[in-house]
Write a protein that holds these residues in place. Structure first.
Motif, short mmCIF file in Angstrom:
data_model
loop_
_atom_site.label_atom_id
_atom_site.label_comp_id
_atom_site.label_asym_id
_atom_site.label_seq_id
_atom_site.Cartn_x
_atom_site.Cartn_y
_atom_site.Cartn_z
N ALA A 152 0.83 -1.21 0.00
CA ALA A 152 0.00 0.00 0.00
C ALA A 152 0.86 1.25 0.00
O ALA A 152 0.59 2.22 -0.74
CB ALA A 152 -0.94 -0.01 1.21
N ARG A 153 1.91 1.26 0.81
CA ARG A 153 2.79 2.43 0.85
C ARG A 153 3.51 2.61 -0.49
O ARG A 153 3.69 3.72 -0.96
CB ARG A 153 3.79 2.31 2.00
N GLU A 154 3.94 1.51 -1.11
CA GLU A 154 4.59 1.59 -2.43
C GLU A 154 3.65 2.18 -3.47
O GLU A 154 4.08 2.86 -4.40
CB GLU A 154 5.05 0.20 -2.87
N LEU A 155 2.36 1.91 -3.30
CA LEU A 155 1.34 2.39 -4.24
C LEU A 155 0.74 3.74 -3.83
O LEU A 155 -0.20 4.22 -4.46
CB LEU A 155 0.22 1.34 -4.35
N ASP A 156 1.28 4.33 -2.77
CA ASP A 156 0.78 5.61 -2.25
C ASP A 156 -0.67 5.53 -1.80
O ASP A 156 -1.45 6.48 -2.00
CB ASP A 156 0.96 6.73 -3.29
N VAL A 157 -1.03 4.42 -1.19
CA VAL A 157 -2.34 4.28 -0.56
C VAL A 157 -2.15 4.47 0.94
O VAL A 157 -1.30 3.82 1.56
CB VAL A 157 -2.94 2.88 -0.83
#
Length: 371
Positions: A152-157
């Motif tokens: 999620a953090r890698e995807l900016d979520v």
């Protein structure tokens, strides 16, 4: 703290701040505290896609600030991506709480983001696999959870962590905080057990232990890089009010504990005084409307009535919003409007949703006996 302020004043008699919809009770975990006693297969009584879209339409018309899709596991619904996209098109900010299972892949998170998901909320109930997996009933859940957070953090979520405090993880608190500080989350939502569903009274911590956790939460809230809120611990607001009053007395000119009230996903803090049926409403997978997912007394069903009508006018909801109906020390407590105690826990332990909060040590001024 998540209960101090809101960007705009909401009249809880007119609409809720938070609507939570149990999209399904299907789930591949067997969590020890599950209020829903989730099961592997979906029910044929789940709201259909069309009915779900109708519910989203009403949430949009009511301009509810926060709409949470929970379960069970929302990813067990094949139409969940379609529903997130539909809600996003209608201007509804969506938070989704999937279970940490092999269904929660990087691809699924990317698909949710592309559909318009505002926030991903995952449960983490221990700083180690041993504690968390025992809690969730499936080996591997801990690693799936950490993987989902990283993806999620890698995807900016933006990521929210939900943790339920029970006897099973009470001694893990400090280690849990250290883990959370490394995970780049925006919110830690700390749930306090309500013994319903699979939740057992034996796992409920004592009133004194509640107070100890409150102290720890308050002390770390000023230094951690994420916001903190509590669920089914309404009396934490009383604790915060007392601590802040004392700090103001000790330092009247230099006092400051305010924090930003809204994150970049547009999901702000819950208003002061929110409680079961008071700014909060829960809709089951079958469309039954409850004051909370932990208070299993239905006030109506969205298949036959509008959500707004049930929320505003049902006898149960109106009664729960009226603090004069509270009994015991909650009924005379000077903090009853900002707190009110957990109506769910009162019901679970006494059978009366208006009984006093069973896990609060505070003695109101009206009943305190002078030394």
């Amino acid at each position: 703290m998540n209960h101090d302020a809101a960007p705009a004043r909401i009249d809880f008699n007119e609409k809720p701040f938070i609507v939570i919809w149990e999209t399904t009770q299907a789930c591949d975990l067997v969590c020890a505290h599950c209020r829903a006693c989730a099961q592997p297969a979906r029910s044929p009584l789940d709201l259909s896609t069309t009915e779900a879209e109708g519910l989203i339409d009403e949430v949009a018309r009511m301009e509810v600030p926060v709409f949470v899709l929970t379960g069970g596991d929302p990813l067990k619904r094949p139409d969940i991506f379609e529903l997130v996209e539909y809600a996003s098109r209608r201007g509804v900010r969506i938070s989704l709480t999937p279970s940490a299972t092999p269904l929660l892949t990087r691809e699924a998170i990317a698909k949710l983001k592309n559909a318009g998901l505002a926030r991903l909320a995952v449960s983490l109930d221990g700083s180690t696999a041993e504690i968390h997996d025992a809690f969730r009933g499936v080996r591997g859940s801990y690693q799936w959870t950490l993987n989902a957070i990283r993806w999620a953090r890698e995807l900016d979520v933006l990521v929210q962590i939900n943790t339920t405090i029970t006897r099973r993880n009470l001694d893990d608190f400090e280690d849990m905080v250290r883990l959370l500080e490394s995970l780049e989350i925006v919110l830690w939502s700390v749930f306090f057990l309500v013994p319903t569903g699979r939740g057992r009274t034996a796992d409920l911590i004592s009133a004194d232990e509640f107070e100890s956790v409150f102290r720890k939460l308050y002390e770390i809230s000023g230094r951690v890089p994420f916001d903190i809120k509590t669920t089914e611990a309404q009396h934490y607001r009383r604790y915060v009010a007392q601590r802040r009053a004392e700090e103001r007395r000790q330092n009247p000119t230099g006092y400051s504990r305010e924090r930003e009230t809204q994150t970049s996903d547009g999901i702000g803090r819950a208003p002061r005084g929110i409680n079961d049926a008071k700014g909060f409403v829960f809709i089951s997978h079958k469309g039954d409307v409850f004051p909370s997912g932990f208070l299993p007394v239905a006030a109506g069903n969205v298949r036959s009535q509008s959500l707004g009508e049930i929320y505003r006018n049902s006898t149960l909801f109106r009664a729960l919003r009226d603090a004069s109906n509270l009994k015991g020390k909650c009924g005379v407590c000077e903090f009853r409007e900002i707190c009110g105690g957990s109506r769910s826990r009162a019901y679970a332990l006494t059978g009366d949703p208006f009984a006093e909060e069973p896990c609060c040590v505070y003695e109101p001024k009206a009943v305190a006996v002078p030394a």
